[in-house]
Design a protein around this motif. Structure first.
Motif, short mmCIF file in Angstrom:
data_model
loop_
_atom_site.label_atom_id
_atom_site.label_comp_id
_atom_site.label_asym_id
_atom_site.label_seq_id
_atom_site.Cartn_x
_atom_site.Cartn_y
_atom_site.Cartn_z
N GLU A 59 0.81 -1.22 0.00
CA GLU A 59 0.00 0.00 0.00
C GLU A 59 0.85 1.27 0.00
O GLU A 59 0.37 2.33 -0.39
N ASN A 60 2.12 1.19 0.42
CA ASN A 60 2.95 2.40 0.50
C ASN A 60 4.24 2.34 -0.31
O ASN A 60 4.90 3.36 -0.45
N SER A 61 4.63 1.19 -0.79
CA SER A 61 5.88 1.12 -1.56
C SER A 61 5.63 1.55 -3.00
O SER A 61 4.56 1.30 -3.55
N PRO A 62 6.60 2.19 -3.61
CA PRO A 62 6.40 2.67 -4.98
C PRO A 62 6.20 1.56 -6.01
O PRO A 62 5.48 1.73 -6.98
N ASP A 63 6.84 0.41 -5.78
CA ASP A 63 6.71 -0.68 -6.75
C ASP A 63 5.67 -1.74 -6.33
O ASP A 63 5.61 -2.82 -6.91
N LYS A 64 4.88 -1.43 -5.31
CA LYS A 64 3.79 -2.30 -4.83
C LYS A 64 4.30 -3.69 -4.43
O LYS A 64 3.63 -4.70 -4.64
N SER A 65 5.48 -3.75 -3.84
CA SER A 65 6.05 -5.03 -3.42
C SER A 65 5.66 -5.33 -1.98
O SER A 65 5.12 -4.49 -1.27
N ASP A 113 3.49 8.95 5.87
CA ASP A 113 4.48 10.01 6.02
C ASP A 113 4.60 10.48 7.47
O ASP A 113 5.70 10.72 7.97
#
Length: 186
Positions: A59-65, A113
């Motif tokens: 939900e928060n990583s840029p690459d959806k990992s 954040d």
């Protein structure tokens, strides 16, 4: 009859390769079927939110990992071997208190954040809190990147798995034919 022509080295290589192949598939199946510690209490939910701030999930990583929660980071944080469990209540109270003072909400209810910012403040705090939160951060990274309960983090960084052995590159093969002035092979 092929089995009569096989050498001892070839036989051992074949058996070793089959063993590694069968063993690695069973390990990967077992690694994916691991159940993580449930986040049933307030302190576990807060620690889960801390692990999300350290190694964010889909939900928060840029690459959806996958993130630390998928790698069972709570299991290593609450593992009695590391001795952090008696101090977790104090760390939870401290981080919740800072979140309420700064944002008016509990740490687990903050955005990503804001969680990261509060964790950074706590990490720079007093000596005891600094060591406690540093310990949680280190254990979270070990759970993810070290494959504590499953191989999600190892797959994320591209770890290929166990070494199947070294190949026989030099047996019965000539690599150089040219000779130097001294008569040695180049």
């Amino acid at each position: 009859m092929y089995y009569k022509n096989i050498t001892r080295r070839g036989f051992l290589r074949l058996i070793g390769s089959l063993g590694i192949l069968i063993g690695s598939t069973r390990l990967s199946e077992a690694a994916q079927a691991v159940e993580c510690l449930p986040s049933s209490s307030h302190s576990r939910q807060t620690m889960l939110a801390v692990t999300h701030a350290v190694v964010p999930g889909a939900e928060n990583s840029p690459d959806k990992s996958a993130g630390a929660a998928d790698a069972c980071a709570l299991d290593i944080i609450y593992d009695p071997y590391y001795g952090l469990e008696p101090y977790i209540a104090l760390l939870v109270i401290s981080i919740d208190w800072s979140s309420i003072i700064r944002y008016g909400r509990l740490y687990k209810n903050l955005s990503f954040d804001k969680r990261t910012y509060v964790l950074q403040l706590k990490e720079e705090g007093s000596w005891f809190l600094k060591k406690g939160f540093k310990g949680i951060i280190i254990l979270t990274k070990i759970a993810f990147y070290g494959g504590y309960k499953n191989s999600i983090g190892l797959e994320y960084i591209g770890f290929p798995g166990a070494n199947p052995g070294y190949y026989d590159f030099s047996h019965d093969k000539v690599f150089a034919r040219e000779k130097t002035v001294d008569g040695n092979l180049k």
